[in-house]
Design a protein around this motif. Sequence first.
Motif, PDB file in Angstrom:
ATOM      1  N   LEU A 110      35.344  44.366  42.249  1.00 13.38           N
ATOM      2  CA  LEU A 110      35.441  45.620  43.014  1.00 13.38           C
ATOM      3  C   LEU A 110      36.557  46.459  42.417  1.00 13.38           C
ATOM      4  O   LEU A 110      37.669  45.963  42.206  1.00 13.38           O
ATOM      5  CB  LEU A 110      35.727  45.297  44.486  1.00 13.38           C
ATOM      6  CG  LEU A 110      36.035  46.480  45.401  1.00 13.38           C
ATOM      7  CD1 LEU A 110      34.868  47.472  45.460  1.00 13.38           C
ATOM      8  CD2 LEU A 110      36.386  45.989  46.808  1.00 13.38           C
ATOM      9  N   TYR A 114      42.743  54.782  44.156  1.00 14.47           N
ATOM     10  CA  TYR A 114      43.585  55.439  45.162  1.00 14.47           C
ATOM     11  C   TYR A 114      44.139  56.729  44.590  1.00 14.47           C
ATOM     12  O   TYR A 114      44.821  56.698  43.554  1.00 14.47           O
ATOM     13  CB  TYR A 114      44.776  54.544  45.534  1.00 14.47           C
ATOM     14  CG  TYR A 114      44.425  53.253  46.232  1.00 14.47           C
ATOM     15  CD1 TYR A 114      43.898  52.171  45.532  1.00 14.47           C
ATOM     16  CD2 TYR A 114      44.643  53.102  47.602  1.00 14.47           C
ATOM     17  CE1 TYR A 114      43.583  50.991  46.166  1.00 14.47           C
ATOM     18  CE2 TYR A 114      44.333  51.914  48.253  1.00 14.47           C
ATOM     19  CZ  TYR A 114      43.802  50.864  47.527  1.00 14.47           C
ATOM     20  OH  TYR A 114      43.492  49.689  48.162  1.00 14.47           O
ATOM     21  N   MET A 120      44.647  51.734  52.654  1.00  7.71           N
ATOM     22  CA  MET A 120      43.615  50.820  53.149  1.00  7.71           C
ATOM     23  C   MET A 120      44.184  50.055  54.337  1.00  7.71           C
ATOM     24  O   MET A 120      45.234  49.420  54.214  1.00  7.71           O
ATOM     25  CB  MET A 120      43.188  49.856  52.032  1.00  7.71           C
ATOM     26  CG  MET A 120      41.963  49.022  52.395  1.00  7.71           C
ATOM     27  SD  MET A 120      41.445  47.947  51.055  1.00  7.71           S
ATOM     28  CE  MET A 120      40.650  49.128  49.969  1.00  7.71           C
ATOM     29  N   HIS A 123      42.947  44.283  56.949  1.00  6.83           N
ATOM     30  CA  HIS A 123      41.626  43.658  57.085  1.00  6.83           C
ATOM     31  C   HIS A 123      41.649  42.275  56.449  1.00  6.83           C
ATOM     32  O   HIS A 123      42.575  41.929  55.706  1.00  6.83           O
ATOM     33  CB  HIS A 123      40.557  44.529  56.392  1.00  6.83           C
ATOM     34  CG  HIS A 123      40.759  44.588  54.900  1.00  6.83           C
ATOM     35  ND1 HIS A 123      41.633  45.466  54.302  1.00  6.83           N
ATOM     36  CD2 HIS A 123      40.225  43.859  53.889  1.00  6.83           C
ATOM     37  CE1 HIS A 123      41.633  45.274  52.993  1.00  6.83           C
ATOM     38  NE2 HIS A 123      40.770  44.298  52.714  1.00  6.83           N
ATOM     39  N   SER A 137      43.590  39.764  41.999  1.00  6.69           N
ATOM     40  CA  SER A 137      43.799  41.212  42.104  1.00  6.69           C
ATOM     41  C   SER A 137      44.710  41.707  40.992  1.00  6.69           C
ATOM     42  O   SER A 137      45.758  41.120  40.714  1.00  6.69           O
ATOM     43  CB  SER A 137      44.404  41.525  43.476  1.00  6.69           C
ATOM     44  OG  SER A 137      45.222  42.672  43.417  1.00  6.69           O
ATOM     45  N   SER A 174      45.838  31.734  52.055  1.00  7.49           N
ATOM     46  CA  SER A 174      46.042  33.172  51.867  1.00  7.49           C
ATOM     47  C   SER A 174      44.717  33.898  51.632  1.00  7.49           C
ATOM     48  O   SER A 174      44.635  35.112  51.802  1.00  7.49           O
ATOM     49  CB  SER A 174      46.986  33.428  50.692  1.00  7.49           C
ATOM     50  OG  SER A 174      46.347  33.154  49.464  1.00  7.49           O
ATOM     51  N   HIS A 179      45.476  41.831  55.168  1.00  9.54           N
ATOM     52  CA  HIS A 179      46.231  42.572  54.158  1.00  9.54           C
ATOM     53  C   HIS A 179      45.772  44.015  54.118  1.00  9.54           C
ATOM     54  O   HIS A 179      44.672  44.328  54.599  1.00  9.54           O
ATOM     55  CB  HIS A 179      46.066  41.911  52.780  1.00  9.54           C
ATOM     56  CG  HIS A 179      44.629  41.848  52.342  1.00  9.54           C
ATOM     57  ND1 HIS A 179      43.754  40.890  52.796  1.00  9.54           N
ATOM     58  CD2 HIS A 179      43.910  42.651  51.520  1.00  9.54           C
ATOM     59  CE1 HIS A 179      42.559  41.100  52.269  1.00  9.54           C
ATOM     60  NE2 HIS A 179      42.629  42.169  51.480  1.00  9.54           N
ATOM     61  N   ARG A 197      46.131  55.222  41.462  1.00 13.70           N
ATOM     62  CA  ARG A 197      46.237  53.759  41.333  1.00 13.70           C
ATOM     63  C   ARG A 197      44.852  53.144  41.288  1.00 13.70           C
ATOM     64  O   ARG A 197      43.963  53.562  42.043  1.00 13.70           O
ATOM     65  CB  ARG A 197      47.014  53.197  42.524  1.00 13.70           C
ATOM     66  CG  ARG A 197      46.989  51.690  42.629  1.00 13.70           C
ATOM     67  CD  ARG A 197      47.860  51.150  43.764  1.00 13.70           C
ATOM     68  NE  ARG A 197      47.893  49.705  43.705  1.00 13.70           N
ATOM     69  CZ  ARG A 197      47.088  48.900  44.409  1.00 13.70           C
ATOM     70  NH1 ARG A 197      46.238  49.404  45.271  1.00 13.70           N
ATOM     71  NH2 ARG A 197      47.161  47.601  44.270  1.00 13.70           N
ATOM     72  N   ASN A 199      42.954  49.375  41.642  1.00 14.67           N
ATOM     73  CA  ASN A 199      43.045  47.943  41.907  1.00 14.67           C
ATOM     74  C   ASN A 199      41.706  47.293  41.616  1.00 14.67           C
ATOM     75  O   ASN A 199      40.652  47.778  42.041  1.00 14.67           O
ATOM     76  CB  ASN A 199      43.456  47.667  43.359  1.00 14.67           C
ATOM     77  CG  ASN A 199      43.588  46.170  43.601  1.00 14.67           C
ATOM     78  OD1 ASN A 199      42.666  45.527  44.078  1.00 14.67           O
ATOM     79  ND2 ASN A 199      44.715  45.608  43.225  1.00 14.67           N
ATOM     80  N   THR A 201      39.577  43.698  42.003  1.00 15.17           N
ATOM     81  CA  THR A 201      39.556  42.364  42.610  1.00 15.17           C
ATOM     82  C   THR A 201      38.350  41.601  42.082  1.00 15.17           C
ATOM     83  O   THR A 201      37.201  42.040  42.218  1.00 15.17           O
ATOM     84  CB  THR A 201      39.507  42.410  44.157  1.00 15.17           C
ATOM     85  OG1 THR A 201      38.541  43.344  44.585  1.00 15.17           O
ATOM     86  CG2 THR A 201      40.869  42.734  44.741  1.00 15.17           C
ATOM     87  N   ARG A 203      36.009  38.292  42.270  1.00 13.52           N
ATOM     88  CA  ARG A 203      35.616  37.399  43.362  1.00 13.52           C
ATOM     89  C   ARG A 203      34.385  36.566  43.036  1.00 13.52           C
ATOM     90  O   ARG A 203      33.520  36.971  42.272  1.00 13.52           O
ATOM     91  CB  ARG A 203      35.240  38.238  44.601  1.00 13.52           C
ATOM     92  CG  ARG A 203      36.297  39.175  45.093  1.00 13.52           C
ATOM     93  CD  ARG A 203      35.671  40.443  45.631  1.00 13.52           C
ATOM     94  NE  ARG A 203      36.680  41.415  46.033  1.00 13.52           N
ATOM     95  CZ  ARG A 203      37.242  41.441  47.239  1.00 13.52           C
ATOM     96  NH1 ARG A 203      36.857  40.606  48.156  1.00 13.52           N
ATOM     97  NH2 ARG A 203      38.169  42.333  47.515  1.00 13.52           N
TER      98      ARG A 203
HETATM   99  C1  MD3 Z   1      45.082  39.047  50.405  1.00 14.22           C
HETATM  100  N1  MD3 Z   1      42.308  45.662  47.993  1.00 14.22           N
HETATM  101  O1  MD3 Z   1      39.628  45.364  47.895  1.00 14.22           O
HETATM  102  S1  MD3 Z   1      44.401  43.827  46.467  1.00 14.22           S
HETATM  103  C2  MD3 Z   1      40.217  44.815  48.835  1.00 14.22           C
HETATM  104  O2  MD3 Z   1      45.134  47.001  46.516  1.00 14.22           O
HETATM  105  C3  MD3 Z   1      41.683  44.998  48.967  1.00 14.22           C
HETATM  106  O3  MD3 Z   1      43.104  47.706  46.623  1.00 14.22           O
HETATM  107  C4  MD3 Z   1      43.704  45.963  48.045  1.00 14.22           C
HETATM  108  O4  MD3 Z   1      42.238  44.554  49.909  1.00 14.22           O
HETATM  109  C5  MD3 Z   1      44.013  46.945  46.976  1.00 14.22           C
HETATM  110  O5  MD3 Z   1      39.664  44.100  49.666  1.00 14.22           O
HETATM  111  C6  MD3 Z   1      44.555  44.746  47.941  1.00 14.22           C
HETATM  112  C7  MD3 Z   1      45.225  42.340  46.873  1.00 14.22           C
HETATM  113  C8  MD3 Z   1      44.436  41.439  47.755  1.00 14.22           C
HETATM  114  C9  MD3 Z   1      43.080  41.293  47.613  1.00 14.22           C
HETATM  115  C10 MD3 Z   1      42.381  40.387  48.368  1.00 14.22           C
HETATM  116  C11 MD3 Z   1      43.038  39.628  49.308  1.00 14.22           C
HETATM  117  C12 MD3 Z   1      45.083  40.725  48.695  1.00 14.22           C
HETATM  118  C13 MD3 Z   1      44.411  39.815  49.479  1.00 14.22           C
HETATM  119  C14 MD3 Z   1      42.372  38.660  50.076  1.00 14.22           C
HETATM  120  C15 MD3 Z   1      43.080  37.904  50.970  1.00 14.22           C
HETATM  121  C16 MD3 Z   1      44.420  38.102  51.141  1.00 14.22           C
END
Ligand code: MD3
Length: 210
Positions: A110, A114, A120, A123, A137, A174, A179, A197, A199, A201, A203
């Motif tokens: 994903l 930003y 965000m 959640h 991430s 975790s 988060h 920004r 990000n 992830t 998965r």
């Molecule tokens: C902690 N993204 O895409 S990344 C997401 O920075 C999301 O865009 C954020 O949350 C972002 O769902 C945070 C860091 C992250 C990602 C997944 C997690 C932290 C997490 C899953 C569980 C706990």
Amino acid sequence: MSADKPVLPEGFRYLPDYLDRAAQEALVEDIRAVVAEAPLYVPTMPRTGKPMSVRMTNCGPLGWVTDKERGYRYQATHPATGKPWPQMPERLAALWRDLADYPEPPEACLINFYDDTAKMGMHQDSDEADFSAPVLSISLGDSCLFRVGGTDRKDKAVSLKLASGDIVLLSGKSRLAYHGVTRTYPGTSTLLKNGGRINLTLRRVRSPPQ
Ligand code: MD3
Ligand code: FE
């Protein structure tokens, strides 16, 4: 138990400055190629249809999407173009092999973008059938203020700044921690010409092979 003292959840690994500038630039080029094929779109919340402030796209066999009618889910095609998501760049698959300690490759990446006002809300990531796999991430571009709590919404949360090149690995407990991203800090990185920004992830999505 809830409302306890704030600590990082068990299994949360923070790898500050993991990627050097050259590695970050190479990843941005990979992401530009993905976005050229699979444009960023504005996801909307289930039921209300309220737009999220983060724009999204994906690469890999599956992508996370959301819209008013069908809600949060993974699917194999881009919601606007109907085309399969672009391939997972080899550089991302290699980072997963190096860090995830999981025998299978990532199924989804994903891509969150930003702008200066995006955030965000808190959640859990629970749309995957495999919680035994970590989430990896990668932060690129401007820094943000990231918040992470426990597996109960009421658990105390801690804030940390995530900067370009930082990696966070969420395993074990975790993996289901609450988060969110409170804010970004415009002008804190020169990586992206127009700021903002990104990000990423990585998965696993489907049930683990028996
Ligand atoms: C902690 N993204 O895409 S990344 C997401 O920075 C999301 O865009 C954020 O949350 C972002 O769902 C945070 C860091 C992250 C990602 C997944 C997690 C932290 C997490 C899953 C569980 C706990
Ligand atoms: Fe998340």
